[in-house]
Structure formats: C-alpha cells, structure tokens
Design a protein around this motif. Sequence first.
Motif, PDB file in Angstrom:
ATOM      1  N   SER A  86     122.296  95.808  40.328  1.00 26.55           N
ATOM      2  CA  SER A  86     121.280  96.513  39.548  1.00 26.55           C
ATOM      3  C   SER A  86     121.937  97.188  38.357  1.00 26.55           C
ATOM      4  N   TRP A  87     121.593  96.732  37.167  1.00 26.38           N
ATOM      5  CA  TRP A  87     122.102  97.334  35.939  1.00 26.38           C
ATOM      6  C   TRP A  87     121.768  98.830  35.908  1.00 26.38           C
ATOM      7  N   ALA A  88     120.519  99.174  36.319  1.00 26.19           N
ATOM      8  CA  ALA A  88     120.089 100.572  36.290  1.00 26.19           C
ATOM      9  C   ALA A  88     120.824 101.429  37.319  1.00 26.19           C
ATOM     10  N   ARG A  89     121.354 100.799  38.359  1.00 25.04           N
ATOM     11  CA  ARG A  89     122.140 101.551  39.337  1.00 25.04           C
ATOM     12  C   ARG A  89     123.588 101.702  38.873  1.00 25.04           C
ATOM     13  N   LEU A  90     124.156 100.625  38.366  1.00 27.13           N
ATOM     14  CA  LEU A  90     125.570 100.664  37.992  1.00 27.13           C
ATOM     15  C   LEU A  90     125.805 101.471  36.716  1.00 27.13           C
ATOM     16  N   GLY A  94     122.112 102.485  30.797  1.00 22.50           N
ATOM     17  CA  GLY A  94     122.123 101.181  30.144  1.00 22.50           C
ATOM     18  C   GLY A  94     123.440 100.871  29.454  1.00 22.50           C
ATOM     19  N   ARG A  95     124.079 101.896  28.925  1.00 21.63           N
ATOM     20  CA  ARG A  95     125.399 101.770  28.308  1.00 21.63           C
ATOM     21  C   ARG A  95     126.231 102.966  28.744  1.00 21.63           C
ATOM     22  N   GLY A  96     127.529 102.758  28.798  1.00 13.93           N
ATOM     23  CA  GLY A  96     128.395 103.880  29.138  1.00 13.93           C
ATOM     24  C   GLY A  96     129.184 103.626  30.404  1.00 13.93           C
ATOM     25  N   ASP A  97     129.592 104.701  31.042  1.00 16.02           N
ATOM     26  CA  ASP A  97     130.447 104.602  32.217  1.00 16.02           C
ATOM     27  C   ASP A  97     129.669 104.168  33.447  1.00 16.02           C
ATOM     28  N   PRO A 100     129.786 106.056  39.825  1.00 16.57           N
ATOM     29  CA  PRO A 100     130.735 105.895  40.939  1.00 16.57           C
ATOM     30  C   PRO A 100     130.062 105.563  42.272  1.00 16.57           C
ATOM     31  N   GLN A 101     128.866 106.120  42.511  1.00 19.01           N
ATOM     32  CA  GLN A 101     128.169 105.816  43.765  1.00 19.01           C
ATOM     33  C   GLN A 101     127.801 104.336  43.836  1.00 19.01           C
ATOM     34  N   ALA A 102     127.347 103.808  42.722  1.00 18.91           N
ATOM     35  CA  ALA A 102     126.976 102.393  42.685  1.00 18.91           C
ATOM     36  C   ALA A 102     128.198 101.502  42.831  1.00 18.91           C
ATOM     37  N   ALA A 103     129.267 101.830  42.134  1.00 17.61           N
ATOM     38  CA  ALA A 103     130.487 101.023  42.232  1.00 17.61           C
ATOM     39  C   ALA A 103     130.999 101.000  43.663  1.00 17.61           C
ATOM     40  N   ALA A 104     130.950 102.153  44.346  1.00 19.20           N
ATOM     41  CA  ALA A 104     131.403 102.216  45.735  1.00 19.20           C
ATOM     42  C   ALA A 104     130.517 101.355  46.629  1.00 19.20           C
ATOM     43  N   ALA A 147     124.112  95.596  24.751  1.00 12.55           N
ATOM     44  CA  ALA A 147     124.303  96.484  25.906  1.00 12.55           C
ATOM     45  C   ALA A 147     124.470  95.682  27.188  1.00 12.55           C
ATOM     46  N   TYR A 148     123.694  94.618  27.324  1.00 14.27           N
ATOM     47  CA  TYR A 148     123.827  93.756  28.505  1.00 14.27           C
ATOM     48  C   TYR A 148     125.211  93.121  28.555  1.00 14.27           C
ATOM     49  N   ALA A 149     125.718  92.673  27.421  1.00  6.50           N
ATOM     50  CA  ALA A 149     127.054  92.072  27.384  1.00  6.50           C
ATOM     51  C   ALA A 149     128.109  93.081  27.819  1.00  6.50           C
ATOM     52  N   ASP A 150     127.954  94.346  27.392  1.00 10.16           N
ATOM     53  CA  ASP A 150     128.897  95.385  27.807  1.00 10.16           C
ATOM     54  C   ASP A 150     128.791  95.647  29.307  1.00 10.16           C
TER      55      ASP A 150
END
Length: 469
Positions: A86-90, A94-97, A100-104, A147-150
């Motif tokens: 999920s882009w909105a979770r990670l 939409g852009r930026g860092d 951490p919860q999603a990455a975990a 933004a999607y590419a990033d």
Amino acid sequence: MGDNLMQYQFPDDFWWGSASSAPQTEGESLGGAKSPTVWDHWFALQPGRFFQQVGPQDTSTFYRHWREDIALLKQTGHNSFRTSISWARLIPDGRGDANPQAAAFYNQVIDELLAQGITPFINLFHFDMPMAMQALGGWENRQVVDAYADYAAVCFELFGDRVRHWFTFNEPIVPVEGGYLYDFHYPNVVDFKRAATVAYHTMLAHASAVRHFRKSGQGGEIGIILNLTPSYPRSQHPADLAAANHADLLFNRSFLDPALRGHYPEELIALLKRYGQLPASQPGDDELLSGGIVDLLGINYYQPRRVQCRINQVNPDSPFMPEWLFDHYQMPGRKMNPWRGWEIYERGVYDILTNLRDNYHNPRCYISENGMGVEDELRFLRNGSIEDDYRIDFVREHLIWVHRALAEGSRCLGYHIWTFIDNWSWTNAYKNRYGLVQLDLATQRRTVKKSGRWFADAARNHGFDEDAR
C-alpha cells in the motif's frame, strides 16, 4: 493422489499460488500511520455505493493475521503468493520518507513467506491511490507519475534484497474504466479524453518504475499484470471483425503493446486522433516507454468479451465512449456462472497464451488471476466446510487449457487463483466469495474449503487427473 504421474502434469518448477492485494486484505485502513486512499475517501462520502455499506476498513485483517494466513498458504500448497504494498501505508504523504511501521510490517510478511518456502510476488499498485496524490489530480497529473516512481524506488531499496518478482500495476485499465468512463470507481468521471490521459500516464509511471528497478542492479525481474479479455466477434462479417478489433485495441493492446513492445499500436493512435481523444505527450516519452518492456507478464483472465458491430446509430451529441465503436453481444448457449452472472469460457486462457506466443514473441508469463465468485456461498456449507466442487471444476478446466498451451510451446510459468481467502472486493464488499479459504466475518475464523484441499493436492503432485475432486 499419491506419487503416480497425473493425467495433466505440470513442470516441477511451475508456480502454484494465489493473488491478493493490500487494500482488499490488510484492514487497518486508517491504522498503523496509514493515510486515506481513494477508497477510504469515497466510502466516507458515499457509503451507500458499497454493498451492505461495508467499506475498506472491513477487509480480511491480514495486517493482524498475516502469520496465521501464511501458514494457511503453506497448507493449501502455495509455492508462490502475490500481494501488493500500500503506497498510502508505506509513504503516507505520497512522497517522502517511509513509514517505519509499514516497513516493519512488510518486512515481516516477506520474511515469513520466505521462511515457509513461498516465493513473494510483490505488486506496487492495486487501484489504491493515496488521497494525498488524488488531491493533485491522480494519474492526470505528471507530478503523481514522478511521485509513484520515487515510491517504487523506495520499495526496491527496502525489500529488493529478498523480493525477486516485482509488478508495477495490477489491471491498470480498471481505474481508467471505473474512474473515468463507467462510474464504478472514484473519482466517478465520465470523460474519454481524461481516461486516455490517465491510461497514458499510468504507462509512463510503469516505465519510470522499470527504469528505477534496472538502475538498482538488485537482480530479479519486473513485470506488469494485465487483465487480458479476448474480444470475440459475433460473426466473420467485416463489420463484426472491425468491432472486435476496436475493442481489442482499446481494452487489451492499449496496455499490452507498450508493456511488451515498448510503444503503442499505430492503429490505436490513429483511432484516438480521428475522434480527438489523443492524450498530450512530451519530448522523451517515447524513449521512456521503450525502456518499459517487461521481464514477466501477469495475465488475469475471468471471462471473454463478445462484441458485434453497432446496430444503432451513435448520437453525435453524446460523450465519446468505447461503445461508439462496437456493441456487446450475448452469445446464445453460452456457459454461465449462475451465482455471479459471468460467462465461463475456459478456452479463453488458451487463446490468450496462443496470441502471446504467435504475435508477441512468446514472452515469459503466468496466469496471475483466474477465479470464480459465488454469492451466498454458505448455501454449500456441509459438515463445517464449503463444498465448492464448482470452483474445483472451474480451476481444473482452465488449467487443462493452460496445459495444452504449454504443450504447444507457451512460456507460461504458473497459475495463481483469485484468491486465497474470501476478501473485500471494492463496491461489492463480500457479496461474491472467491477464496480457497472461507472467512467468517463475525469471528474472523478461517476454514479451508474443499477447493483449497484440491488445490493443495494439485500443487504437491504437480498436476491432477481430469475427474479428480
């Protein structure tokens, strides 16, 4: 079944598995620091557009039950499994860092799949545009393409050391159809020119993600998942053949050709020019698209498209729509799914694979979705389990045609059913059940259906007998 050779034997390294998506399974729709998607926003605005007013927060709770569900994947014979990030979770803004919860969470899922011997297939976008990006215009805005590419680059960096099979989009034509032509997805626009722009920018986003992936040098492969629906003409009359060709250009080749050939069909470009519907392009777009040819094609197939030439004159004052160029045709005697209302035409999957072999240089591909939805499936509950022989028959008959295509030289590498567990399905919610595993919404209890046991046997034996249930 034992160890005897099956009547329909598949390669030992054939992919047996299923497909799912983050927005349809994870739950925690606004939890874990996730931001709203278009689905959260639309449900808040118009809950009545959703079956029984069940929204995107009420999915099959994979976010909480991922370990249990992966154990069930193993039990049902999976050696591979596709889901999405999920882009909105990670990346909630939409852009930026990265969150951490999603990455975990995604790291845990990937690691557990690998620990269970299940190869993860990870898709980057499954209809779930973050509202932060939709507020900018969604795929109509090239800033969102960037933004999607990033976002894709962040995914490759975080998970690319373990994920070897990536996909940029699932069924990219569906947000085009649903959101910009036929009003069954947000933002509920009916405007072909805007739809064409969304489709074009989606493929630019795809090619941009492919470019990032190949620059990363992490190995593996990247592809796209397309719902390829063969367009069958009513007859061999030239007018019916032209209608089928137009449907094929608009709904299949508009994504298939750039994904496999790196450019659009000249016939499609001429068609859109003729009607004043061609999206705007910029210098460098052609070069970008040419670099977006995929390593692996996912094929979603559910039903055929049957068309005929128009039988009535088009109202010239009406908005331009694909149906200016053809009419839908209901073939007499067609085989139907009586619980879903869709035609069942198993040979269609063979025709797709044959077309790819003969006209697209036989690409590496696999069946990434194929499945049977059934309304009120509890009517088939017997002794605590859904006795879904109809689903076994559906899967087996499609696989028999896949087997034939393999024998004739197709480079089809696997079969993924939609889906592993009964899940939330957009505006239909849980109206139609597709899973190998039954989900009790009240208790969240998971129970393997008869089809799940059959699928496990087929996967472990690398095949099946024609009459095996």
